[in-house]
Design an enzyme around this catalytic site. Structure first.
Site, short mmCIF file in Angstrom:
data_model
loop_
_atom_site.label_atom_id
_atom_site.label_comp_id
_atom_site.label_asym_id
_atom_site.label_seq_id
_atom_site.Cartn_x
_atom_site.Cartn_y
_atom_site.Cartn_z
N GLN A 131 0.84 -1.21 0.00
CA GLN A 131 0.00 0.00 0.00
C GLN A 131 0.87 1.25 0.00
O GLN A 131 1.73 1.41 0.86
CB GLN A 131 -0.89 -0.02 1.25
CG GLN A 131 -1.65 1.28 1.48
CD GLN A 131 -2.51 1.21 2.73
OE1 GLN A 131 -3.62 0.69 2.72
NE2 GLN A 131 -1.99 1.74 3.83
N GLY A 132 0.64 2.14 -0.95
CA GLY A 132 1.38 3.38 -1.01
C GLY A 132 0.53 4.57 -0.62
O GLY A 132 0.01 5.29 -1.48
N TYR A 133 0.36 4.75 0.66
CA TYR A 133 -0.47 5.85 1.17
C TYR A 133 0.39 6.91 1.86
O TYR A 133 0.54 8.03 1.41
CB TYR A 133 -1.52 5.33 2.16
CG TYR A 133 -2.78 4.75 1.56
CD1 TYR A 133 -2.85 4.38 0.22
CD2 TYR A 133 -3.92 4.57 2.35
CE1 TYR A 133 -4.02 3.82 -0.30
CE2 TYR A 133 -5.09 4.03 1.83
CZ TYR A 133 -5.14 3.65 0.51
OH TYR A 133 -6.28 3.12 0.00
N SER A 166 4.45 -1.60 4.22
CA SER A 166 4.71 -2.98 4.63
C SER A 166 4.83 -3.85 3.39
O SER A 166 4.17 -3.59 2.38
CB SER A 166 3.56 -3.52 5.48
OG SER A 166 3.31 -2.68 6.56
N GLU A 249 -13.96 -3.14 5.69
CA GLU A 249 -13.60 -4.01 6.80
C GLU A 249 -14.87 -4.28 7.59
O GLU A 249 -15.42 -3.41 8.23
CB GLU A 249 -12.55 -3.32 7.68
CG GLU A 249 -12.20 -4.10 8.93
CD GLU A 249 -11.77 -5.54 8.69
OE1 GLU A 249 -11.01 -5.76 7.73
OE2 GLU A 249 -12.20 -6.43 9.44
N SER A 371 -4.15 6.76 13.90
CA SER A 371 -3.64 6.82 15.26
C SER A 371 -4.79 6.95 16.26
O SER A 371 -5.93 7.27 15.88
CB SER A 371 -2.72 8.04 15.41
OG SER A 371 -3.50 9.22 15.37
#
Lengths: 392, 392
Positions: A131-133, A166, A249, A371
């Protein structure tokens, strides 16, 4: 509290249990319980192979519709599968970003060509995604991302940097949020691009983290290319797509995660009984508290699963904040229970014990994927209707 | 077993909320709590006659409605939400449960119909000046005398002890210790030798009394069940009461959250609603997490309570079921106590100066939260019970 299963669901559970038991007793036996958070480097090649074996047996992406290669599993079946997977010690899955994030996004927002090109290889475990966020200047404020993509002929050309990616070293593809209209307001002008990782315009620099491992990486795009048609959801509509992904999700993995936590807690309780910490009145209180809160985590999840009608239930909203703080507190408790022994590493140069990995890795739980501070904003604004910040 | 409220439970909740919003408004609470009795007899009469609440959990064989802890759950939440001043908790959650768990057939016939009809209130007198909540609290003695017994001792912290018509008194055989030798007695409050004194309390919404037993003579048929074997049914009674109290705490905590959120939306400082500041938002988000998690814990305890009550007729629940219920009840009490107190404190903080005044209901919740934390055992007491059940 146990799930209430129908006969068919019980049959499915038994089938999954038997298959996992057989597979994890043979050549994959050494993968049992390995490769989770803090242990992502373990036996990469074998775990990639494991993903393909899962795919061949039809156990990847079970919740995808049958038309897209899944089983059309119900939420209960998905929950059952994940619980069995964790109970059997199934290894951390290298393909999970493709399975849980990109796949559902393509099913919802992708065009037929994108679905046909990418979904089968996610289902089969043949292609790994990252994932490229996040970027250095776009963490919680994701819409501040600066990576740019320009259309040159039939290709997008990307310039910029992603961070905290990741699986980057093993990924075949990356879904990238990039700015495609530099003049548009912050949340407009972003596109969701599918970019091949193995090309000269991409450099990967692993980030050594608090545990000494390097599960995240920086990804540099310097003239990286991808084909024009690999935009999901339309040019400049990437923000909507990225936010939509979050809503997919449905909580199917939550009980499996709690099972992992229960395993961790059980090990610490056993240690407490062994070393006498369980007789310390303060530690007894904290151990009981950890057990109580973990049970409540499960009850919250059961309520969330029972309440799929609501668009986003309160139980779903609090889930991330709850489990990440439970796990962080647990890591501290584990260290306190182990006492003097908690300092001793597994081996040199810096191989840590499972408890140490949990303790250290848990510091990231309250940061990644929104977060705790962002979670509280979401809970307050979506769950309680409190007004947004004036400048957002 | 489902952690969601049925339509019937929802209906009970709506009915209770309608009634209590009118009859347990802050003004009416203020008036009732300033009396020594602690409740308005006319309102209590309406509760008994129009709503039939005291009859709710009494079996139909004793002229009750024949429902159980599941149906009691929404009612308790609403009583907590409105800080209801009534002898309901003492009569139903303690008295009725003690009669159901320990009473002989004749005792049930003698008292349950009268309680169901609203003609009699009851309470349990087991605590004493030591302030302990376990079996060691019981120092009062029951000495055989002729066909009956003589009770001697000093009961303290007895809920509604000064106003209840019927006392369930715990006393032990002289020389016995711990959980052995404890017997329960049905004692009409007017029995000679019983002296009851109201004790002024910080939380005025829940009344306590001293009950001195000065050579109180009771007949042999006042003993509830097997003489000397009273602790087990008393422990079950207390677990049921604790479960009901946890539900009440959930309702109170949610009321605190709602009051705080409503205020934060309208109160402006620095030119904007204070609820738009993250400092306030994050407090509210944490409260929501606590409220929903407390609800999960209390709901689950109420399900196991229902199973425990159903098993009473069939010789009582199995040892495993008993332990599971005890653990769920203690878990709920530990968690809900702290959740409620936290929310009540944060509600005052968010309200600012107005929250510190007598005029605003915030103090009612804060004081009720505080007294409920202690009542029937502190969070630390219940965590210790959970630790013991974990074999720590």
């Amino acid at each position: 509290m146990e799930l209430q299963l129908t006969d068919a669901e019980r049959a499915f559970r038994d089938e999954v249990r038997a298959w996992l038991e057989a597979q994890l007793s043979g050549r994959f036996a050494h993968l049992r319980g390995r490769g989770g958070p803090g242990d992502e480097h373990y036996a990469i090649e074998d775990r990639l192979e494991w993903g393909r074996v899962m795919g061949a047996a039809g156990y990847n992406c079970i919740a995808y519709p049958k038309a897209h290669g899944g089983r059309g599993a119900t939420l209960t079946e998905e929950v059952v599968f994940n619980e069995e997977y964790v109970a059997a010690g199934g290894p951390g899955r290298i393909g999970h970003i493709g399975e849980t994030l990109l796949g559902p996004t393509l099913i919802h927002f992708g065009d037929a060509a994108q679905q046909e090109r990418f979904l089968p290889k996610i289902v089969s475990g043949e292609e790994i995604w990252c994932q490229g966020y996040s970027e250095p200047e776009a963490g919680s404020d994701l819409a501040n991302l600066q990576t740019k993509a320009r259309l040159v002929g039939d290709e997008w050309v990307l310039e910029g940097q992603k961070v905290w990616t990741s699986m980057a070293p093993w990924a075949d593809w990356c879904f990238v949020l990039a700015r495609t209209d530099p003049d548009a307001p912050k949340h407009k002008g972003i596109s969701y691009l599918l970019v091949p990782m193995k090309q000269p315009g991409i450099t990967i620099a692993p980030i050594e983290q608090i545990t000494g491992g390097a599960e995240f990486a920086e990804v540099f795009f310097e003239g990286a290319k991808t084909r024009k048609e690999l935009v999901v959801g339309g040019v400049n509509h990437g923000w909507k797509v990225a936010m939509g992904t979050l809503a997919f999700e449905r909580g199917g993995s939550t009980l499996g995660q709690q099972h992992l936590f229960q395993n961790e807690l059980d090990r610490v309780i056993a240690a407490a009984k062994r070393n006498g910490a369980g007789k310390d009145p303060v530690l007894r209180q904290r151990l009981a508290d950890a057990a109580i809160r973990l049970k409540i985590m499960r009850l919250n999840a059961m309520r969330m699963l029972a309440d799929q009608s609501a668009e986003l239930s309160r139980e779903a909203l609090i889930s991330k904040l709850y489990w990440s703080h439970w796990h962080r507190d647990f890591g501290e408790l584990a260290m306190d229970v182990l006492g003097a022994e908690s300092e001793l590493a597994e081996s040199a140069p810096y191989e840590l014990t499972a408890a140490q990995k949990a303790f250290l890795f848990a510091r990231s739980d309250t940061i990644y994927a929104g977060s705790s501070q962002i979670q509280r904003n979401l809970i307050a604004e979506r769950g309680l209707g409190l007004p947004r910040e004036p400048n957002r | 077993m489902e952690l969601t409220l049925t339509d019937d439970q929802q209906e009970l909740r709506r009915g209770a909320r309608r009634f209590l919003a009118a009859e347990s408004s802050p003004d009416k609470v203020d008036a009732a709590m300033k009396t020594e009795r602690g409740y308005d007899p006319a309102t209590w009469q309406r509760i008994c006659e129009e709503l039939g609440w005291p009859a709710l959990t009494i079996p139909e064989a004793y002229e009750g409605i024949g429902l159980g802890p599941r149906e009691l759950y929404p009612l308790m939440e609403e009583m907590g939400r409105h800080v209801a001043c009534a002898p309901f908790f003492s009569t139903v959650c303690l008295g009725v449960n003690a009669l159901l768990c320990a009473g002989t057939e004749a005792q049930k016939q003698a008292h349950l119909p009268a309680i169901a009809a609203g003609e009699r209130t009851a309470t349990v007198a087991y605590t004493e000046p030591s302030g302990r909540w376990d079996a060691s609290a019981i120092k009062a003695t029951a000495t055989r005398h002729g066909d009956g017994y003589v009770l001697r001792g000093h009961k303290r912290y007895v809920l509604d002890g000064h106003s209840a018509d019927l006392l369930v008194v715990a006393a032990r055989a002289p020389g016995s210790t711990g959980e052995n030798g404890v017997s329960l007695f049905v004692v009409p409050a007017t029995t000679a030798g019983v002296t009851r004194t109201w004790l002024p309390t910080m939380d005025q919404t829940r009344k306590q009394a001293d009950v001195v037993l000065d050579g109180v003579r009771v007949p042999a048929d006042a003993v509830m069940g097997e003489p000397g074997a009273g602790w087990a049914p008393l422990a079950r009674t207390l677990a049921l009461a604790v479960t009901a109290l946890a539900a009440e705490q959930v309702g109170g905590a949610e009321a605190c959250l709602e009051l705080a959120v409503e205020y934060a939306k309208v109160r402006k400082q620095f030119g904007r609603p204070i609820g738009s500041f993250q400092a306030i938002k994050h407090k509210c988000a944490d409260m929501l997490l606590l409220v929903e998690s407390a609800r999960s814990a209390a709901l689950y305890a109420s399900l196991l309570a229902a199973e425990a009550v159903e098993a009473l007729g069939a010789g009582g629940p199995s040892a495993g079921a008993s332990a599971a219920f005890a653990e769920a009840a203690s878990s709920a009490k530990a968690y809900c106590s702290e959740a409620y107190f936290h929310c009540a404190g944060e509600s005052i903080q968010i309200h600012g100066g107005i929250g510190f005044t007598w005029e605003h209901p915030a103090h009612l919740y804060f004081k009720r939260a505080r007294s409920s934390q202690t009542l029937l055992g502190s969070p630390a007491y219940h965590r210790e019970r959970v630790a013991s059940l974990m074999d720590l």
